[in-house]
Write an enzyme that holds these catalytic residues in place. Sequence first.
Site, short mmCIF file in Angstrom:
data_model
loop_
_atom_site.label_atom_id
_atom_site.label_comp_id
_atom_site.label_asym_id
_atom_site.label_seq_id
_atom_site.Cartn_x
_atom_site.Cartn_y
_atom_site.Cartn_z
N ASP A 82 0.75 -1.30 0.13
CA ASP A 82 -0.05 0.10 0.31
C ASP A 82 0.88 1.19 0.09
O ASP A 82 2.06 1.37 0.22
CB ASP A 82 -0.96 -0.14 1.13
CG ASP A 82 -0.29 -0.15 2.67
OD1 ASP A 82 0.71 -0.01 2.63
OD2 ASP A 82 -0.94 -0.07 3.55
N SER A 83 0.21 2.33 -0.38
CA SER A 83 1.14 3.34 -0.62
C SER A 83 1.77 4.46 0.47
O SER A 83 2.41 4.99 0.34
CB SER A 83 0.32 4.50 -1.35
OG SER A 83 -0.76 5.00 -0.89
N GLY A 84 1.14 4.30 1.68
CA GLY A 84 1.53 4.96 2.87
C GLY A 84 0.38 6.09 3.31
O GLY A 84 0.37 6.83 4.02
N GLY A 85 -0.81 5.85 2.30
CA GLY A 85 -1.77 7.09 2.66
C GLY A 85 -2.36 6.93 3.84
O GLY A 85 -2.60 7.99 4.38
N PHE A 86 -2.71 5.71 4.18
CA PHE A 86 -3.20 5.67 5.54
C PHE A 86 -2.54 5.96 6.69
O PHE A 86 -2.81 6.67 7.70
CB PHE A 86 -3.92 4.25 5.73
CG PHE A 86 -4.36 4.10 7.07
CD1 PHE A 86 -5.52 4.61 7.42
CD2 PHE A 86 -3.98 3.16 7.94
CE1 PHE A 86 -6.06 4.66 8.86
CE2 PHE A 86 -4.36 2.99 9.28
CZ PHE A 86 -5.43 3.79 9.60
N ASP A 113 -2.59 8.35 -1.93
CA ASP A 113 -3.85 9.24 -2.12
C ASP A 113 -3.85 9.88 -0.41
O ASP A 113 -3.24 9.59 0.33
CB ASP A 113 -5.26 8.14 -2.09
CG ASP A 113 -5.18 7.18 -0.94
OD1 ASP A 113 -4.07 6.54 -0.76
OD2 ASP A 113 -6.15 7.17 -0.29
N GLN A 142 -11.49 7.46 -3.00
CA GLN A 142 -11.97 8.13 -1.85
C GLN A 142 -13.23 8.71 -2.15
O GLN A 142 -14.07 8.16 -3.19
CB GLN A 142 -10.73 9.42 -1.86
CG GLN A 142 -9.50 8.55 -1.25
CD GLN A 142 -9.59 8.09 -0.04
OE1 GLN A 142 -10.35 7.98 1.04
NE2 GLN A 142 -8.43 7.36 0.49
N ASP A 166 -7.46 -6.61 2.55
CA ASP A 166 -6.25 -6.92 3.49
C ASP A 166 -6.77 -6.32 4.78
O ASP A 166 -7.43 -5.37 4.72
CB ASP A 166 -4.91 -6.10 2.55
CG ASP A 166 -5.09 -4.81 3.05
OD1 ASP A 166 -4.66 -4.23 4.20
OD2 ASP A 166 -5.70 -4.03 2.14
N CYS A 198 -12.32 -26.10 11.95
CA CYS A 198 -10.89 -25.72 11.47
C CYS A 198 -9.80 -26.64 11.27
O CYS A 198 -9.65 -27.27 12.05
CB CYS A 198 -10.23 -24.44 12.70
SG CYS A 198 -8.96 -23.37 11.69
N CYS A 251 -6.46 -25.89 10.82
CA CYS A 251 -5.35 -25.26 10.94
C CYS A 251 -4.33 -25.89 11.53
O CYS A 251 -4.71 -26.80 12.49
CB CYS A 251 -5.28 -23.68 11.40
SG CYS A 251 -5.71 -23.74 12.91
N CYS A 277 -5.18 -25.63 15.33
CA CYS A 277 -6.42 -26.76 16.02
C CYS A 277 -6.27 -28.25 15.88
O CYS A 277 -6.76 -28.83 16.56
CB CYS A 277 -7.70 -26.22 15.24
SG CYS A 277 -8.25 -24.46 15.39
N HIS A 281 -3.95 -19.58 13.52
CA HIS A 281 -5.44 -20.07 13.64
C HIS A 281 -6.37 -18.87 12.99
O HIS A 281 -7.12 -18.86 11.84
CB HIS A 281 -5.82 -20.49 14.97
CG HIS A 281 -7.46 -20.44 14.97
ND1 HIS A 281 -8.18 -21.41 14.64
CD2 HIS A 281 -8.59 -19.40 15.37
CE1 HIS A 281 -9.41 -21.36 14.59
NE2 HIS A 281 -9.70 -20.02 14.91
#
Length: 413
Positions: free
Chosen positions: A95-99, A174, A224, A303, A341, A343, A346, A372
């Site tokens: 991701d770009s770093g906008g968040f 963004d 956005q 994500d 599950c 995994c 489990c 898990h």
Amino acid sequence: MTSGFKYEIQHASDKGLARVGTITTPHGQIQTPAFIPVGTKATVKSVLPGAMEDLGAQALLSNAYHLYLQPGPDVLDEAGGLGSFMNWDGPTFTDSGGFQVLSLGVGFKKVLAMDAQTFRSDQVIAGNKERLAHVDDEGVTFKSHLDGSMHRFSAEISMQIQHKIGADIMFAFDECTTLHNTRPYQELAMERTHNWAIRFLDEHKRLTDERSNKPYQALFGVIQGAQYEDLRKEAAADLGTMSSSGIEFDGFGIGGALDKDSLGTIVSWVNSTLPQEKPKHLLGIGAPEDLFVGVENGVDTFDCVLASRIARTSAVYTMTGRFNVSNAGYIRDFTPIDAECDCYTCKNYTRAYLCHLFRGKEMVAATLATIHNERFIVRLVDQMRQHLIDGTFYDFKADFLGRYKHRSGQASN
């Protein structure tokens, strides 16, 4: 330009925007819809990359802001890219770093879902927080949370950083706003994001040509517009048809703070406007109930850090709800976390053992709980994909949500 990257739809639901497809990248395919676990700093916290492959993860997402600060994009470029650096053979996202600009600027940390009905201000700042990022029309100036040093991101710099990091799929920078910002500010942020997107395409074309010996890296534009229908649709129409330097975006991310009560509505506004032949990614959303909403409204990939973050506090998922395995009631519970599950955790360990590890502050507790939780979410979206193919998605959704008692919610986490 797009050699090695493509998206194909194999099945489309007859009840809306949901679809099944395949994203092809230079490092492998992603069968969609799919959940992409987050390895922020080139690692999913407490879990080996090999374990992520074993639990069914098809790709991993890392954060350009954090990798820029440490170890630095030049190190990753020299290592052969993000995947080689962390010994992950599959596709990767950055991701770009906008968040991070949002969280540094207003101090709300990892919270994306907010209450849209509270206050309005263009000088939003969380209590007892220092504003570490300042946005202007050319980019953002920010102070490192590691050492206080000052840095500058523009569209060109962010693109250069992401090309060096070397992920298969990158996101355009963004301005990520909060739901507390006023509408005039949302409009300003959209205009900035539009202008940055054009510059991103130009720089992406230049770098792709310059680094033609490297595998092609796909670029997704970010939509956005907060909770406003006209702004979301305008942004989707704008970036969906945008072209510069002879190229377009390869796909799209749906970004920004989201009112959870309106999540499906907002996503449907965007995905009904964007080109149907390109993949859509919902950024930062990962609660089980939200994944169903995203899939039925046309999201291809997701994500979120939620699964791994809550695992480190002993919170674990089951098909009937979420609970804290460190609670006293599990001291003598010799059943797996979730009997349904498959995994590693489990199959091999009990709630009692996990309870003991967390209470004893043993490091392996976070590892087993994360394995898990990540497997639970990855498998859940895999099941949605199969039910879409079988024509039973809505039955599966009704059955799951009827059993699942804990509505986790991004805002409360």
